[in-house]
Design a protein around this motif. Structure first.
Motif, mmCIF file in Angstrom:
data_model
loop_
_atom_site.group_PDB
_atom_site.id
_atom_site.type_symbol
_atom_site.label_atom_id
_atom_site.label_comp_id
_atom_site.label_asym_id
_atom_site.label_seq_id
_atom_site.Cartn_x
_atom_site.Cartn_y
_atom_site.Cartn_z
ATOM 1 N N GLU B 32 0.819 -1.197 0.000
ATOM 2 C CA GLU B 32 0.000 0.000 0.000
ATOM 3 C C GLU B 32 0.869 1.271 0.000
ATOM 4 N N ILE B 33 0.372 2.310 -0.638
ATOM 5 C CA ILE B 33 1.067 3.606 -0.566
ATOM 6 C C ILE B 33 0.192 4.547 0.241
ATOM 7 N N LEU B 34 0.748 5.025 1.351
ATOM 8 C CA LEU B 34 -0.016 5.884 2.252
ATOM 9 C C LEU B 34 0.593 7.286 2.257
ATOM 10 N N ALA B 35 -0.263 8.287 2.118
ATOM 11 C CA ALA B 35 0.210 9.667 2.234
ATOM 12 C C ALA B 35 -0.121 10.182 3.619
ATOM 13 N N LEU B 36 0.891 10.696 4.319
ATOM 14 C CA LEU B 36 0.629 11.401 5.569
ATOM 15 C C LEU B 36 0.501 12.873 5.195
ATOM 16 N N LEU B 37 -0.709 13.387 5.306
ATOM 17 C CA LEU B 37 -0.984 14.734 4.836
ATOM 18 C C LEU B 37 -1.269 15.640 6.024
ATOM 19 N N GLY B 38 -0.784 16.876 5.937
ATOM 20 C CA GLY B 38 -1.095 17.818 7.006
ATOM 21 C C GLY B 38 -0.265 19.070 6.863
ATOM 22 N N PRO B 39 -0.646 20.123 7.565
ATOM 23 C CA PRO B 39 0.128 21.372 7.498
ATOM 24 C C PRO B 39 1.467 21.189 8.196
ATOM 25 N N SER B 40 2.375 22.122 7.998
ATOM 26 C CA SER B 40 3.688 21.971 8.642
ATOM 27 C C SER B 40 3.505 22.067 10.155
ATOM 28 N N GLY B 41 4.283 21.230 10.853
ATOM 29 C CA GLY B 41 4.202 21.225 12.301
ATOM 30 C C GLY B 41 3.101 20.338 12.856
#
Lengths: 541, 366
Positions: B32-41
């Motif tokens: 699986e390819i998982l993206a950890l997405l989120g703003p910086s910090g």
């Protein structure tokens, strides 16, 4: 040569998420702490010995004309610092910001006086301007039998100022290069003229550079031994040497050394305090613009004359006097084989010192860069002591220590090398630190994620990348050791002559011709150290 | 059900008293390819570094292939984890050639030459073995970094903001390339990004991280159209939240009833989420509002409409509907799928009653 050291003074790094550094592995902190303790040893011993002598030391300090020594030293430090700053400020501005004729030539030439060790400079002063010196010789036909005695304060002031102004020049020049031209342009567009802009915008921006350059000169002057001894000005270093060498009053010598250290630390603190709370760097990102060039117009040639004069007195005159006496010495058949053995000794101890200092500095640098924390801060601060400690204080402390506790080490090469390590450790740490900071920790992490253990990572990735910086540091330590005088004089094994001690002993017995040849050789060698500094200045731009 | 390749349970990491990663749970299936997405910090890079072994967790466990690699009583050094890492700045060893870089993780492998060649072929760099990293373009450097991480055959590969150092035109190309390479290598991957498009392009799944916790995990389309929280809804793209109430199995708003049957008791004080593409506009002198703002985005117009009640609504429609600012318009809702309602910033579970309008899983809410 302390420019390099100051440039690497501990700084706070910004940016990135503030991660708490992990606890350093024992293989790093243990040797680093050991180095820190070893460096602390001479200072602690000095304090312990003085305090151990109890009221005797205090009595001696009060009975002896200590206050006079303190005041003379401080007066010399203050006036040399002021003179060099006043000299360096226009020189720096003109080489960076004006259309001075032959700008590039002057910017190199004005740094070259750094190659002249203070004792050689003082020797040239004595030879040329002494009461019965060369100048008097030329004036003899006019009926001048004796020139006024310029030894003591005036001679020391002139000699030390002419030799040390490049320290301030280099720091101011670096600051002028970094200065954002938009600041001056804003000031001009807000209705201030060129002079008002200089005094209200440019000069305040240069304040930290002037302070750190001034600090270098102040510490240089305070710890100078060669010039004040040859010119017989009773400051700390010469007085300590006399009490130790001729008067055999070791307790007084130790007590005076401790006072000297206190003064040096005080000067260091003054510079820290003067930094103030303002920020002095470009606030905006973006490509750095080169400083704008001011047209001097009718002041162009007077400025040229000013440079010619400075170069004449700081470089051309002493070098031609030196050349003249060297030629006379060779013509008179001065034995050269002694010279070669002195040169070999110099190279031998300098190479050992360079190796030992670099090895001692490496764990400290790794600790400071990769594992910042309280241990790193403590060790770094301690190793920084060598920056403020005058060589004579370290040498004396080690002599006493060796004589009392480590007789087999007393007046041996290892103890001498140890003194060099204490003195020049900040240089080695500084350059290792700088090159380590350029190696991204990500490279090390990448190597570990590819399955290599930390030690393998260090030997295959980190070490090859920082090697040039380490070697540059070793080179600097080598050259500094070549020139070092007081510690070599006091700690050198009996009968052990280096270039520096040969010059000093010949000079103090007024064998000018005999002193001139090793002096010339030493200047050739130390030219390389200036080339190193200039090379760094060029890259930093 | 196979064992997940990576399982993080209750994972916590503190920096200066702040929980950078805060009781985070995460599971990843093989391939699986998982993206950890989120703003910086938000803690996404820290999560990655915890998995790689560069940070020691303050709480919770990390298991890889069923084995605890970090936990209260265990910590496996990064060099033992068989985790490949691609760094934001690539971290290529500047004193080694491309070939030496890729071979670095294969020191004891008898088959290293073939593996280096295969890795370089996979990333399309055959023939550049003897170059040094500074002689390569940004895209090529990234390919080397990938080849180097893949060469030892790791269980998992971690990529930290892999495209942030590329210029925009190259970025699009490399996204496609990186996905191809990861797929072809059949490797399980986690990558960190703050770019929604990047996360959607490459990730099979997106884990949206907010203040050290996972806000929502799901397919990119799920996160956009079926957010579980207002935070996810806002992060994934522009949206209008229109006051709504449920009445007789219908969602009623000031611009009318939404064509969607819901099986829920009557309720007031809700908001229905409208993506700009759910909202259609028709010029009408008797319309409910007027065009406030118009902007051309490619083949679409983006409009902001002020309803007579003062409410602002966003709409994105084909460029053929060109309305000047001030034009009075009728606003209709034509989503083509079930809409999500929120109460107190959390999605409300609305079980469908009648036949679904379009897709059956449109109402799946956690």
């Amino acid at each position: 040569m302390r420019v390099a050291e100051l440039a690497h003074a501990p700084t706070v790094r910004a940016g990135g998420p503030r991660r708490r550094a992990p606890w350093p592995p024992a293989i790093i902190w243990a040797p680093a702490v050991l180095v820190g303790l070893a460096v602390l040893l001479p200072l602690l011993y000095l304090a312990w010995r003085t305090i151990g002598a109890g009221t005797e030391a205090i009595d001696l300090l009060f009975r002896y004309r200590t206050l006079g020594v303190v005041l003379r030293s401080l007066f010399l430090v203050a006036t040399v610092t002021a003179t060099t700053t006043l000299l360096a400020l226009p020189l720096a501005w003109l080489t960076v910001r004006s259309d001075l004729p032959f700008r590039r030539f002057w910017s190199v030439i004005t740094v070259v006086p750094l190659v002249i060790p203070s004792y050689v400079g003082a020797l040239m002063f004595v030879v040329a301007l002494g009461p019965k010196g060369m100048l008097q010789g030329y004036l003899e036909p006019l009926g001048v039998n004796r020139l006024p005695d310029l030894y003591g304060y005036p001679g020391s002031l002139i000699t030390l100022s002419l030799l040390s102004f490049p320290y301030v020049l280099l720091t101011i020049r670096a600051a002028l290069w970094r200065l954002d031209p938009a600041l001056e342009e804003s000031s001009r567009s807000l209705g201030h003229g060129p002079w008002a802009t200089f005094f209200r915008v440019t000069l305040p921006q240069l304040r930290p550079a002037i302070a750190s350059g001034g600090l270098l000169v102040a510490l240089y002057t305070l710890s100078d031994f060669g010039a004040v001894s040859l010119l017989r000005y009773e400051t700390f270093t010469w007085t300590i040497y006399i009490q130790y060498g001729s008067a055999f009053n070791r307790t007084l010598a130790a007590a005076l050394s401790l006072v000297l250290v206190a003064v040096a630390v005080g000067i260091l603190r003054m510079e820290r305090a003067s930094r103030g709370r303002w920020r002095y760097y470009r606030s905006a990102a973006g490509a750095a613009r080169d400083p704008s060039i001011v047209r001097l117009q009718r002041w162009r040639w007077p400025a040229f004359g000013f440079f010619t004069m400075v170069a004449t007195f700081s470089l051309a005159l002493p070098m031609s006097v030196l050349g003249y006496w060297a030629v006379r010495g060779i013509a008179a058949g001065e034995p050269l084989n002694i010279l070669w053995s002195a040169a070999a000794n110099s190279i031998y101890v300098s190479a050992l010192a360079a190796g030992a200092t670099v090895i001692a500095g490496l764990p400290v640098a790794v600790l400071a860069v990769r594992y910042p924390g309280w241990i790193a801060a403590m060790v770094e601060r301690v190793t920084y002591i060598g920056f403020a400690l005058p060589g004579i204080a370290i040498a004396l402390s080690l002599v006493f220590f060796g004589a009392n506790y480590a007789l087999p080490l007393y007046q041996t090469t290892p103890l001498l090398i140890f003194a060099y390590v204490v003195l020049f450790l900040p240089v080695a740490i500084g350059s290792a630190r700088t090159s380590l900071m350029q190696v991204s920790p990500q490279l090390e992490e990448a190597a570990r994620s590819l399955g290599r253990r930390p030690l393998r990572v260090f030997s295959t990735i980190t070490l090859p990348l920082i090697l040039p910086g380490i070697l540059a540091g070793a080179g600097m330590v080598f050259l500094l050791t070549m020139k070092e005088l007081p510690a070599t004089l006091i700690l050198g094994p009996i009968g052990f002559k280096t270039l520096a001690t040969s010059i000093w002993s010949a000079a103090s017995e007024a064998y000018f011709a005999r002193a001139a040849i090793p002096a010339l050789l030493l200047i050739v060698v130390s030219s390389f150290s200036v080339a190193l500094i200039l090379g760094r200045e060029g890259r930093a731009r | 059900m196979s064992e997940p390749v990576i399982r993080c349970t209750d994972l916590t990491k503190r920096f200066r008293g702040v929980n950078a990663v805060d009781h985070l749970d995460l599971e990843l299936e093989s391939g699986e390819i998982l993206a950890l997405l989120g703003p910086s910090g938000c803690g996404k890079t820290t999560t990655l570094r915890l998995i790689a072994g560069f940070e020691v967790p303050d709480g919770g466990t990390i298991e890889m292939g069923g084995r605890v690699v970090a936990g209260p009583r265990a910590f496996m050094a990064p060099e033992k984890r068989r985790v490949g890492m691609v760094f934001q700045e690539y971290a290529l060893f500047p004193h080694m050639s491309v070939e030496k870089n890729v071979a670095y993780g294969l020191s004891k492998d008898p088959d290293r030459e073939r593996k280096v060649g295969a890795a370089l072929e996979l990333v399309g760099l055959t023939g550049l073995e003897d170059r040094s990293p500074h002689e390569l373009s940004g895209g090529q450097q990234q390919r080397v970094a990938l080849a180097r991480a893949l060469a030892p055959g790791p269980e998992v590969i971690l990529l930290d903001e892999p495209f942030s150092n590329l210029d925009p035109t190259l970025r699009g190309r490399m996204r496609v390339e990186v996905r191809r390479i990861l797929r072809q290598a059949g490797v399980t991957a986690i990558f960190v990004t703050h770019d929604i498009r990047e996360a959607g392009n490459i990730g099979d799944q997106i884990a949206l991280i907010h203040q050290g916790r996972i806000e929502q995990v799901g397919a990119p389309n799920d996160l956009y159209h079926r957010p579980q929280t207002r935070y996810t809804a806002d992060f994934m793209g522009p949206a209008t939240f229109l006051a709504a109430e449920i009445e007789k199995g219908r969602i009623v708003t000031e611009i009318g009833v939404i064509p969607q049957h819901v099986d829920a008791p009557p309720a007031a004080g809700m908001q229905v989420m409208l993506r700009p593409d759910d909202v259609h506009l028709h010029a009408s002198a008797t319309g409910q509002g007027a065009i406030l703002f118009q902007e051309l985005r490619g083949g679409f117009f983006h409009y902001r409409v002020r309803l007579d009640s003062g409410t602002l609504v966003e709409s994105q429609i084909l460029h053929t509907h060109d309305f000047e600012v001030g034009t009075r318009v009728d606003v209709t809702i034509e989503p083509g799928h079930a809409l999500v309602c929120f109460q107190d910033n959390t999605a409300v579970n609305l079980e469908p009653s009648g036949p679904p309008d379009h897709s059956a899983d449109a109402h799946r809410h956690a």
